[in-house]
Design an enzyme around this catalytic site. Structure first.
Site, PDB file in Angstrom:
ATOM      1  N   GLY A  57      32.493  83.670 101.467  1.00 59.42           N
ATOM      2  CA  GLY A  57      32.381  82.533 102.379  1.00 59.42           C
ATOM      3  C   GLY A  57      31.025  81.857 102.321  1.00 59.42           C
ATOM      4  N   ASP A  64      36.905  99.232  85.017  1.00 52.32           N
ATOM      5  CA  ASP A  64      35.893  98.169  84.947  1.00 52.32           C
ATOM      6  C   ASP A  64      35.223  98.075  83.577  1.00 52.32           C
ATOM      7  OD1 ASP A  64      34.709  96.473  87.336  1.00 52.32           O
ATOM      8  OD2 ASP A  64      33.062  96.871  85.937  1.00 52.32           O
ATOM      9  N   ASP A  95      39.347  85.110  86.881  1.00 52.54           N
ATOM     10  CA  ASP A  95      39.537  86.042  87.989  1.00 52.54           C
ATOM     11  C   ASP A  95      38.265  86.870  88.238  1.00 52.54           C
ATOM     12  OD1 ASP A  95      41.608  87.351  89.743  1.00 52.54           O
ATOM     13  OD2 ASP A  95      40.961  89.109  88.611  1.00 52.54           O
ATOM     14  N   ARG A 109      40.969  79.627  84.574  1.00 50.80           N
ATOM     15  CA  ARG A 109      40.652  80.103  85.911  1.00 50.80           C
ATOM     16  C   ARG A 109      40.235  81.548  85.677  1.00 50.80           C
ATOM     17  NH1 ARG A 109      42.187  84.555  89.422  1.00 50.80           N
ATOM     18  NH2 ARG A 109      41.896  83.871  91.555  1.00 50.80           N
ATOM     19  N   GLU A 137      36.657  82.494  90.042  1.00 54.24           N
ATOM     20  CA  GLU A 137      36.991  82.962  91.383  1.00 54.24           C
ATOM     21  C   GLU A 137      35.797  83.744  91.908  1.00 54.24           C
ATOM     22  OE1 GLU A 137      39.997  86.011  93.732  1.00 54.24           O
ATOM     23  OE2 GLU A 137      39.185  86.503  91.779  1.00 54.24           O
ATOM     24  N   ASN A 186      36.982  91.190  84.026  1.00 49.38           N
ATOM     25  CA  ASN A 186      36.336  92.295  84.724  1.00 49.38           C
ATOM     26  C   ASN A 186      36.989  93.662  84.538  1.00 49.38           C
ATOM     27  OD1 ASN A 186      34.462  93.403  86.841  1.00 49.38           O
ATOM     28  ND2 ASN A 186      36.415  93.732  87.900  1.00 49.38           N
ATOM     29  N   HIS A 187      38.326  93.677  84.489  1.00 50.22           N
ATOM     30  CA  HIS A 187      38.982  94.981  84.509  1.00 50.22           C
ATOM     31  C   HIS A 187      40.298  95.024  83.757  1.00 50.22           C
ATOM     32  CE1 HIS A 187      40.207  92.731  88.169  1.00 50.22           C
ATOM     33  NE2 HIS A 187      41.408  93.086  87.765  1.00 50.22           N
ATOM     34  N   TRP A 242      46.977  92.957  85.947  1.00 46.33           N
ATOM     35  CA  TRP A 242      46.731  94.341  85.560  1.00 46.33           C
ATOM     36  C   TRP A 242      46.873  94.516  84.051  1.00 46.33           C
ATOM     37  CZ3 TRP A 242      50.435  96.438  89.921  1.00 46.33           C
ATOM     38  CH2 TRP A 242      49.838  96.209  91.171  1.00 46.33           C
ATOM     39  N   LYS A 295      32.747  87.147  90.157  1.00 47.65           N
ATOM     40  CA  LYS A 295      31.512  87.689  90.741  1.00 47.65           C
ATOM     41  C   LYS A 295      31.356  89.172  90.472  1.00 47.65           C
ATOM     42  CE  LYS A 295      32.814  89.183  95.334  1.00 47.65           C
ATOM     43  NZ  LYS A 295      33.259  88.863  96.663  1.00 47.65           N
ATOM     44  N   HIS A 296      32.379  89.788  89.848  1.00 49.21           N
ATOM     45  CA  HIS A 296      32.302  91.216  89.528  1.00 49.21           C
ATOM     46  C   HIS A 296      31.826  91.461  88.100  1.00 49.21           C
ATOM     47  CE1 HIS A 296      34.015  92.491  93.357  1.00 49.21           C
ATOM     48  NE2 HIS A 296      34.771  91.415  93.261  1.00 49.21           N
TER      49      HIS A 296
END
Ligand SMILES: *[C@@H]1O[C@H](CO)[C@@H](O)[C@H](O)[C@H]1NC(C)=O
Ligand SMILES: *[C@@H]1O[C@H](CO)[C@@H](O)[C@H](O)[C@H]1NC(C)=O
Ligand SMILES: *[C@@H]1O[C@H](CO)[C@@H](O)[C@H](O)[C@H]1NC(C)=O
Ligand SMILES: *[C@@H]1O[C@H](CO)[C@@H](O)[C@H](O)[C@H]1NC(C)=O
Ligand SMILES: *[C@@H]1O[C@H](CO)[C@@H](O)[C@H](O)[C@H]1NC(C)=O
Ligand SMILES: *[C@@H]1O[C@H](CO)[C@@H](O)[C@H](O)[C@H]1NC(C)=O
Ligand SMILES: *[C@@H]1O[C@H](CO)[C@@H](O)[C@H](O)[C@H]1NC(C)=O
Ligand SMILES: *[C@@H]1O[C@H](CO)[C@@H](O)[C@H](O)[C@H]1NC(C)=O
Length: 552
Positions: free
Chosen positions: A259, A200, A231, A229, A255, A141-142, A103, A234-235
């Site tokens: 699936g 975002d 986080d 790494r 990340e 991303n955020h 955060w 995909k966002h």
């Protein structure tokens, strides 16, 4: 006084290797120990307990990690992945405190709970001295706003404390993600919820892009980071990543929580690698019970071998801090050992999440974020510590014995019995099953042509000897549902720590910390090699301190 100067100098010297940015190729043969900085080790007094339910800081630190690298390296891990390092919100939110580091509030400052910049640099230097790598978790991303009160839009959020982006126009307009089939929605709407919206970042804005690229370049250089790494990759739009990865100049693993191999694969084109979530899901269900189905696992691996850009560098894992521990699904020791074996014999880079080796059983978040220090970092009489130590050693031995081992895609050897799985990755053969420890069924793995004619193989997990037949096939009965990992006896050192009584190889370990080849001896190759390197560097330090004293 001399001692102080001496050690400062060693640190400077040891920081030099970080200039050689670690690439995907450099990472390929490594094994990663994932730790949560807040939950791995306190700086001192490990008597304090940590209540995971409360989701508060439990006060683990970078110094704590530095003090327990022997524990990690002793199991054969040569890299660590630590929690995000930047300053986070300090409030206790609806979901507790930011002890996990995800955060961010100010990405230009470090999280003071974890230590100082010098502490982090000392950790980096201590790792490099042992020839270990540092992977840092980063979030693009955020951010998280300082007023995490319930809100139905972003009007209530205070952007002024976010650094370096403190204007609401630096972020996408408020909308929570509602449609995972709509990639724009996934990228531009917000994660979190009304109680804790994850603000975002507008990664479409060129000036923000350039700020982020400069930021990551500086971060990697300042702390000698060897890999990232990333986080929630995909966002963020895919075409954001190549320039970011280039600016970082080190290995990147994203990340991509999904699936579906088809969804994950394109991210292996824009980053070096992804965490292999498709494999995680099918692995968990394959070994989570005696009725697990191997076909989904086989299908996922086959698909990823076809579609990932470099399957040999994706992150292969059984547990992490976001999912229930495997032992919250089953505690059958045979199923656990089979599942734990998989990431070490699969094509990618194995990652072990802290506590798995100690048999932790925590369920869904935050229960799966147990502090490690109450274990006392004890390794004796810990069967899963022994298990991962052996698996790491076997993987290194296989890589040393065959220069193409790490890049050879594994092959499944189809078994008649649906409870058995056999995998060949020369010179290694992995024999797995989900029969469980109480099975009374008599089952036998049959694997033709996996070795040389009449070759002597060793199951490194039990030290049982298996002799291949005249055409290099093996036929091995299952014992108590346990896995077997076979490698040639000639790939194990007679004076090593893996099954020395049946090993036939001779160690080629050298004392100068040089590259080992041919045969691995765990003790010589992994346990003390780093110390020897450190010793050599400290000797250089003495020489250079001598120069300094002369005014150089
Ligand atoms: C942990 O904290 C929760 C929530 O505050 C509490 O209900 C529980 O009793 C605590 N557990 C222990 C072992 O103190
Ligand atoms: C962590 O440190 C804070 C601040 O010093 C303290 O209030 C808290 O009790 C500590 N947590 C634990 C689990 O010791
Ligand atoms: C925030 O950005 C907007 C749009 O670029 C600008 O008009 C406004 O002045 C900025 N606000 C602050 C406080 O800088
Ligand atoms: C996809 O999501 C975006 C952002 O929320 C939205 O503007 C757009 O209308 C959505 N597209 C479709 C086809 O639903
Ligand atoms: C296992 O899964 C495959 C599809 O992935 C399916 O075709 C097969 O019938 C399943 N086997 C069992 C025993 O359920
Ligand atoms: C195996 O059998 C023993 C003895 O009956 C039992 O205690 C144990 O729970 C069983 N384990 C599993 C995983 O079924
Ligand atoms: C090394 O791996 C290659 C590729 O799988 C294989 O063809 C070769 O037989 C292996 N050699 C040994 C000695 O295992
Ligand atoms: C094993 O033997 C080799 C010589 O064959 C030696 O160089 C190496 O140091 C030995 N390793 C250990 C751990 O004793």
């Amino acid at each position: 006084m001399f001692a102080t100067r001496f050690s400062v100098f060693s640190v400077l010297l040891l920081a030099v290797p970080t200039a050689l940015a670690a690439s995907a190729t450099d990472w390929r043969g490594r094994a990663i120990y994932q730790l949560l900085t807040d939950r791995f080790s306190l700086s001192t007094n490990q008597a304090t307990s940590c209540n995971t339910t409360q989701a508060l800081y439990c006060n683990g630190t970078w110094n704590g990690i530095t003090n327990h690298l022997d524990y990690i390296q002793g199991m054969g891990f040569d890299s660590i992945w630590i929690s995000p390092i930047v300053a986070n919100v300090e409030q206790t939110t609806a979901y507790g405190q930011a002890y996990h580091g995800y955060w961010a509030q100010d990405i230009t400052s470090l999280n003071p709970h974890f230590g100082t910049a010098d502490d982090l640099k000392a950790l980096s230097a201590a790792l490099h001295k042992r020839n270990m790598y540092l992977m840092v978790d980063v979030v693009v991303n955020h951010f998280v706003s300082t007023s995490s009160v319930a809100t139905s839009n972003n009007a209530n959020l205070d952007f002024s404390k976010l650094v370096p982006f403190s204007n609401s126009s630096d972020f996408h307009p408020y909308c929570l993600i509602t449609d995972y089939n709509n990639q724009t929605n996934v990228e531009q709407c917000w994660l979190g919820d009304q109680y804790l919206p994850l603000v975002d970042l507008n990664t479409e804005n060129p000036s923000i892009v350039s700020t982020m690229n400069n930021w990551i370049q500086g971060l990697v250089k300042s702390y000698g980071i060897d890999g990232l790494r990333i986080d929630t990759a995909k966002h963020v739009r895919k075409d954001f990543w190549p320039a970011f990865a280039k600016a970082a100049g080190v290995f990147t693993m994203g990340e991509v929580l999904i699936g579906d191999v088809g969804y994950a694969a394109p991210y292996t084109e824009v980053l070096d690698s992804v965490l292999d979530y498709p494999n995680y899901y099918t692995l968990t269900s394959a070994f989570g019970s005696q009725t697990g189905n191997f076909s989904a696992l086989i299908n996922t691996v086959t698909a990823s071998q076809k579609s990932y850009s470099t399957p040999s560098v994706v992150g292969s894992f059984l547990e992490n801090h976001d999912n229930p521990r495997f032992q919250s699904i089953t505690q059958d020791i045979s199923l656990v050992k089979n599942a734990m074996t998989w990431p070490f014999i699969q094509d990618g880079i194995p990652i072990l999440y802290q506590g798995q080796e100690q048999g932790f059983t925590g369920g869904a978040m935050p229960g799966n974020r147990e502090a490690l220090w109450p274990t006392g970092f004890v390794t004796s009489n810990k069967p899963l510590v022994t298990h991962v130590t052996t698996l790491n050693a076997a993987r290194k031995a296989a890589a040393a014995a065959n220069s193409t081992f790490l890049t050879t895609p594994l092959k499944f050897i189809i078994q008649q019995d649906p409870s058995l799985l056999a995998v060949s990755k020369p010179p290694l053969v992995a024999l797995l099953s989900n029969l469980g420890s109480n099975s009374t069924k008599s089952s036998t793995w049959v694997a033709p042509g996996v070795a040389s004619a009449n070759e002597v193989l060793v199951d490194v997990l039990s030290c049982a000897v298996v002799k291949a037949d005249g055409s290099g096939g093996v036929s091995v009965p299952v014992v108590n549902g346990l896995p077997q990992v076979l490698i040639p006896a000639s790939a194990l050192a007679k004076n090593g720590t893996v099954c020395p009584s049946v090993a036939t190889g001779s160690s080629s370990g050298t004392s100068g910390g040089g590259k080992k080849s041919g045969v691995i001896s765990i003790r010589g190759g992994l346990g003390f090699g780093g110390m020897e390197d450190g010793w050599v560097v400290r000797m250089l330090g003495v020489v250079l301190v001598g120069f300094l004293a002369q005014g150089w």
